[in-house]
Design a protein around this motif. Structure first.
Motif, PDB file in Angstrom:
ATOM      1  N   ALA A 150      46.847  53.196  57.935  1.00 46.95           N
ATOM      2  CA  ALA A 150      47.005  51.881  57.304  1.00 46.95           C
ATOM      3  C   ALA A 150      46.282  50.777  58.062  1.00 46.95           C
ATOM      4  O   ALA A 150      46.075  49.685  57.512  1.00 46.95           O
ATOM      5  CB  ALA A 150      48.487  51.541  57.178  1.00 46.95           C
ATOM      6  N   SER A 151      45.884  51.039  59.308  1.00 46.99           N
ATOM      7  CA  SER A 151      45.196  50.013  60.097  1.00 46.99           C
ATOM      8  C   SER A 151      43.724  49.882  59.723  1.00 46.99           C
ATOM      9  O   SER A 151      43.062  48.937  60.151  1.00 46.99           O
ATOM     10  CB  SER A 151      45.323  50.324  61.587  1.00 46.99           C
ATOM     11  OG  SER A 151      44.625  51.523  61.924  1.00 46.99           O
ATOM     12  N   LEU A 152      43.192  50.818  58.934  1.00 47.62           N
ATOM     13  CA  LEU A 152      41.808  50.718  58.486  1.00 47.62           C
ATOM     14  C   LEU A 152      41.707  49.801  57.276  1.00 47.62           C
ATOM     15  O   LEU A 152      42.671  49.609  56.522  1.00 47.62           O
ATOM     16  CB  LEU A 152      41.268  52.103  58.122  1.00 47.62           C
ATOM     17  CG  LEU A 152      41.128  53.114  59.265  1.00 47.62           C
ATOM     18  CD1 LEU A 152      40.634  54.444  58.717  1.00 47.62           C
ATOM     19  CD2 LEU A 152      40.177  52.597  60.343  1.00 47.62           C
ATOM     20  N   VAL A 153      40.523  49.265  57.074  1.00 43.60           N
ATOM     21  CA  VAL A 153      40.249  48.391  55.934  1.00 43.60           C
ATOM     22  C   VAL A 153      39.759  49.239  54.762  1.00 43.60           C
ATOM     23  O   VAL A 153      39.051  50.238  54.956  1.00 43.60           O
ATOM     24  CB  VAL A 153      39.179  47.340  56.308  1.00 43.60           C
ATOM     25  CG1 VAL A 153      38.801  46.479  55.098  1.00 43.60           C
ATOM     26  CG2 VAL A 153      39.669  46.470  57.446  1.00 43.60           C
ATOM     27  N   GLU A 154      40.131  48.865  53.546  1.00 39.28           N
ATOM     28  CA  GLU A 154      39.577  49.517  52.359  1.00 39.28           C
ATOM     29  C   GLU A 154      38.155  49.010  52.157  1.00 39.28           C
ATOM     30  O   GLU A 154      37.952  47.879  51.713  1.00 39.28           O
ATOM     31  CB  GLU A 154      40.423  49.206  51.124  1.00 39.28           C
ATOM     32  CG  GLU A 154      41.700  49.982  51.019  1.00 39.28           C
ATOM     33  CD  GLU A 154      42.332  49.822  49.650  1.00 39.28           C
ATOM     34  OE1 GLU A 154      42.193  50.722  48.796  1.00 39.28           O
ATOM     35  OE2 GLU A 154      42.959  48.773  49.425  1.00 39.28           O
ATOM     36  N   SER A 155      37.165  49.824  52.478  1.00 37.90           N
ATOM     37  CA  SER A 155      35.772  49.381  52.368  1.00 37.90           C
ATOM     38  C   SER A 155      35.364  49.156  50.919  1.00 37.90           C
ATOM     39  O   SER A 155      34.516  48.313  50.627  1.00 37.90           O
ATOM     40  CB  SER A 155      34.836  50.393  53.039  1.00 37.90           C
ATOM     41  OG  SER A 155      35.101  51.699  52.597  1.00 37.90           O
ATOM     42  N   ILE A 156      35.956  49.909  49.997  1.00 36.20           N
ATOM     43  CA  ILE A 156      35.806  49.658  48.560  1.00 36.20           C
ATOM     44  C   ILE A 156      37.213  49.695  47.977  1.00 36.20           C
ATOM     45  O   ILE A 156      37.782  50.774  47.790  1.00 36.20           O
ATOM     46  CB  ILE A 156      34.917  50.707  47.862  1.00 36.20           C
ATOM     47  CG1 ILE A 156      33.538  50.776  48.510  1.00 36.20           C
ATOM     48  CG2 ILE A 156      34.779  50.394  46.379  1.00 36.20           C
ATOM     49  CD1 ILE A 156      32.619  51.823  47.902  1.00 36.20           C
ATOM     50  N   PRO A 157      37.822  48.547  47.694  1.00 36.28           N
ATOM     51  CA  PRO A 157      39.200  48.534  47.202  1.00 36.28           C
ATOM     52  C   PRO A 157      39.381  49.391  45.950  1.00 36.28           C
ATOM     53  O   PRO A 157      38.548  49.378  45.041  1.00 36.28           O
ATOM     54  CB  PRO A 157      39.452  47.052  46.901  1.00 36.28           C
ATOM     55  CG  PRO A 157      38.528  46.323  47.824  1.00 36.28           C
ATOM     56  CD  PRO A 157      37.294  47.184  47.898  1.00 36.28           C
ATOM     57  N   ASP A 158      40.466  50.163  45.939  1.00 31.05           N
ATOM     58  CA  ASP A 158      40.827  51.022  44.800  1.00 31.05           C
ATOM     59  C   ASP A 158      39.748  52.039  44.461  1.00 31.05           C
ATOM     60  O   ASP A 158      39.597  52.431  43.297  1.00 31.05           O
ATOM     61  CB  ASP A 158      41.144  50.176  43.551  1.00 31.05           C
ATOM     62  CG  ASP A 158      42.403  49.355  43.719  1.00 31.05           C
ATOM     63  OD1 ASP A 158      43.332  49.831  44.396  1.00 31.05           O
ATOM     64  OD2 ASP A 158      42.455  48.237  43.169  1.00 31.05           O
ATOM     65  N   PHE A 159      39.004  52.486  45.477  1.00 29.29           N
ATOM     66  CA  PHE A 159      37.915  53.428  45.218  1.00 29.29           C
ATOM     67  C   PHE A 159      38.440  54.710  44.579  1.00 29.29           C
ATOM     68  O   PHE A 159      37.925  55.173  43.562  1.00 29.29           O
ATOM     69  CB  PHE A 159      37.196  53.736  46.531  1.00 29.29           C
ATOM     70  CG  PHE A 159      35.986  54.612  46.370  1.00 29.29           C
ATOM     71  CD1 PHE A 159      34.927  54.212  45.578  1.00 29.29           C
ATOM     72  CD2 PHE A 159      35.899  55.830  47.023  1.00 29.29           C
ATOM     73  CE1 PHE A 159      33.801  55.017  45.427  1.00 29.29           C
ATOM     74  CE2 PHE A 159      34.783  56.643  46.888  1.00 29.29           C
ATOM     75  CZ  PHE A 159      33.733  56.235  46.087  1.00 29.29           C
ATOM     76  N   HIS A 160      39.466  55.316  45.181  1.00 27.54           N
ATOM     77  CA  HIS A 160      40.154  56.445  44.562  1.00 27.54           C
ATOM     78  C   HIS A 160      41.578  55.996  44.251  1.00 27.54           C
ATOM     79  O   HIS A 160      42.500  56.179  45.047  1.00 27.54           O
ATOM     80  CB  HIS A 160      40.156  57.663  45.486  1.00 27.54           C
ATOM     81  CG  HIS A 160      38.862  58.402  45.507  1.00 27.54           C
ATOM     82  ND1 HIS A 160      38.076  58.554  44.389  1.00 27.54           N
ATOM     83  CD2 HIS A 160      38.210  59.042  46.506  1.00 27.54           C
ATOM     84  CE1 HIS A 160      36.997  59.256  44.704  1.00 27.54           C
ATOM     85  NE2 HIS A 160      37.054  59.551  45.979  1.00 27.54           N
ATOM     86  N   ASN A 161      41.731  55.389  43.096  1.00 27.57           N
ATOM     87  CA  ASN A 161      43.028  54.927  42.605  1.00 27.57           C
ATOM     88  C   ASN A 161      43.010  55.211  41.114  1.00 27.57           C
ATOM     89  O   ASN A 161      42.515  54.406  40.330  1.00 27.57           O
ATOM     90  CB  ASN A 161      43.204  53.436  42.904  1.00 27.57           C
ATOM     91  CG  ASN A 161      44.542  52.891  42.423  1.00 27.57           C
ATOM     92  OD1 ASN A 161      45.097  53.355  41.422  1.00 27.57           O
ATOM     93  ND2 ASN A 161      45.064  51.904  43.121  1.00 27.57           N
ATOM     94  N   THR A 162      43.515  56.378  40.733  1.00 31.08           N
ATOM     95  CA  THR A 162      43.348  56.821  39.345  1.00 31.08           C
ATOM     96  C   THR A 162      44.001  55.875  38.343  1.00 31.08           C
ATOM     97  O   THR A 162      43.407  55.611  37.288  1.00 31.08           O
ATOM     98  CB  THR A 162      43.858  58.261  39.183  1.00 31.08           C
ATOM     99  OG1 THR A 162      43.402  59.046  40.284  1.00 31.08           O
ATOM    100  CG2 THR A 162      43.320  58.881  37.903  1.00 31.08           C
ATOM    101  N   PRO A 163      45.206  55.329  38.605  1.00 31.44           N
ATOM    102  CA  PRO A 163      45.740  54.336  37.662  1.00 31.44           C
ATOM    103  C   PRO A 163      44.836  53.122  37.501  1.00 31.44           C
ATOM    104  O   PRO A 163      44.668  52.593  36.390  1.00 31.44           O
ATOM    105  CB  PRO A 163      47.096  53.958  38.288  1.00 31.44           C
ATOM    106  CG  PRO A 163      47.483  55.133  39.106  1.00 31.44           C
ATOM    107  CD  PRO A 163      46.193  55.676  39.657  1.00 31.44           C
ATOM    108  N   ALA A 164      44.229  52.663  38.617  1.00 36.23           N
ATOM    109  CA  ALA A 164      43.318  51.517  38.528  1.00 36.23           C
ATOM    110  C   ALA A 164      42.072  51.881  37.729  1.00 36.23           C
ATOM    111  O   ALA A 164      41.560  51.057  36.949  1.00 36.23           O
ATOM    112  CB  ALA A 164      42.923  51.048  39.929  1.00 36.23           C
ATOM    113  N   ARG A 165      41.563  53.100  37.889  1.00 36.98           N
ATOM    114  CA  ARG A 165      40.396  53.531  37.111  1.00 36.98           C
ATOM    115  C   ARG A 165      40.740  53.639  35.628  1.00 36.98           C
ATOM    116  O   ARG A 165      39.906  53.326  34.771  1.00 36.98           O
ATOM    117  CB  ARG A 165      39.875  54.867  37.650  1.00 36.98           C
ATOM    118  CG  ARG A 165      39.343  54.811  39.073  1.00 36.98           C
ATOM    119  CD  ARG A 165      38.166  53.870  39.208  1.00 36.98           C
ATOM    120  NE  ARG A 165      37.542  53.964  40.521  1.00 36.98           N
ATOM    121  CZ  ARG A 165      36.506  53.229  40.922  1.00 36.98           C
ATOM    122  NH1 ARG A 165      35.988  52.319  40.103  1.00 36.98           N
ATOM    123  NH2 ARG A 165      35.990  53.385  42.124  1.00 36.98           N
TER     124      ARG A 165
END
Length: 364
Positions: A150-165
């Motif tokens: 969790a301490s890392l940053v999402e370099s591309i937000p929601d990159f693998h987020n199937t509900p968001a896709r």
């Protein structure tokens, strides 16, 4: 351009000598060059890249993620008796100690040590080769098992987020920007069947059934360097999309890419199916390493990861087709729709082989 790249290379902490630079590899996102420095002791090579700021809106966060992950990996690799300089990427600092430099156009550049005596392959054409890929990405999961994801940053937000896709697809339907909605009724009906199922992995995370992990998120074979002599996986590369995620993402995207019997844009859908031998080979390699740190529920959900990553990719192709082909490069009319069809056909094949996929994972 050559003069500018050599000037940029000189901003990094390189040994004294004559510098040359030429394009390297076949990546589609960042501009990559091989920088050679001829010294009295011989030629030393480096990889220098210009990070794509259209894809990575905050490139310094990408570098920060890579620096933290590779530093952690070096400690783990050394403790296991390995060679950190060879088994993970090493960022080369600039002359003033930073890990990146900006050019006059505001583009961010970074440099890595070149890992010698390695090769890369684009396609896993044998189960044995796919198993090596699975072992490399599984080892990455195992070695990063103690890192606070969790301490890392999402370099591309929601990159693998199937509900968001799925939501993005529905937004593309609502806007119908390219006027193509009337052509894709059958494809949309297929996607709507999965409106509830797309939440499976994230619901399991929210319920505490599976943990958040450090994930690579682009687990193709060509992101593994293989030893030129033994063929063994040496180093996982292309860490730009390393961020918090789920183990099923990395497993699933590899299966989507490497365990299919057809090209990603095959028009003859009768050729598209899941190869169970390839699925088993990757699963054996992956779980042989990552299984040491994964829980039972995580392992049970690996087939679902394969299914949802394939569905997700198909939805992205379909949404881009509705939006007018703005994201994925196309080479013929309807190319993104063809790509969506192959992904959906692969999902159907996975469903037909669902019991066998689950049994393979249980057996391993």
């Amino acid at each position: 351009m050559e003069r500018k790249t050599i000037e940029m290379a000189r901003r990094f902490a390189l040994p004294q000598g004559e510098i040359t630079a030429e394009p390297y590899g076949n990546g589609h996102i960042n501009d990559t060059l091989c920088v050679c420095v001829k010294t009295q002791e011989g030629t030393r090579r480096y990889i220098m890249q210009r990070v794509n700021r259209y894809v990575f809106k905050r490139p310094e966060d990408v570098i920060a993620n890579i620096a933290r992950v590779t530093e952690y990996l070096r400690g783990i690799i050394a403790a296991e008796g390995g060679d950190p300089a060879r088994e993970t990427l090493t960022l080369v600092p600039t002359a003033d100690g930073k890990l990146f430099a900006y050019d006059e156009d505001g583009e961010l550049w970074r440099m890595y040590l070149f890992i010698e005596e390695t090769i890369s392959r684009d396609l896993p054409d044998t189960p044995e080769l796919f198993a090596l890929s699975g072992a490399a990405f599984g080892r990455f999961q195992r070695q990063m098992g103690g890192f606070p994801a969790a301490s890392l940053v999402e370099s591309i937000p929601d990159f693998h987020n199937t509900p968001a896709r799925y939501a993005q697809l529905m937004d593309a339907v609502a806007r119908n920007e390219a006027g193509r909605l009337g052509e894709v009724g059958e494809e949309l009906a297929f996607c709507r069947r999965y409106e509830r199922e797309v939440h499976t992995l994230l619901d399991a995370l929210a319920a505490g059934e599976i943990p958040l992990r450090v994930t690579h998120n682009d687990t193709k074979l060509n992101n593994v360097l293989l030893d030129a002599q033994t063929g063994r996986g040496v180093c996982v590369i292309d860490l730009d999309t390393v961020m918090p995620g789920l183990a099923a993402y990395d497993f699933g995207d590899s299966i989507r890419f490497g365990a299919t019997t057809a090209e990603e844009d095959e028009r003859d859908l009768s050729k598209v199916s899941l190869s169970l031998p390839m699925f088993e080979a990757f699963a054996r390699g992956f779980l042989g390493e990552a299984g040491q740190v994964m829980g039972r529920r995580e392992i049970e959900l690996l087939p679902m990861g394969a299914k949802l990553m394939t569905l997700e990719c198909g939805m992205r192709f379909l949404a881009d087709y509705l939006n007018g082909d703005k994201y994925f490069r196309i080479h013929r009319p309807g190319h993104n729709l063809d790509r969506a069809h192959t992904q959906f056909a692969l999902v159907r094949s996975m469903e037909e082989n669902w019991d066998a996929m689950q049994e393979i994972v249980r057996k391993i």
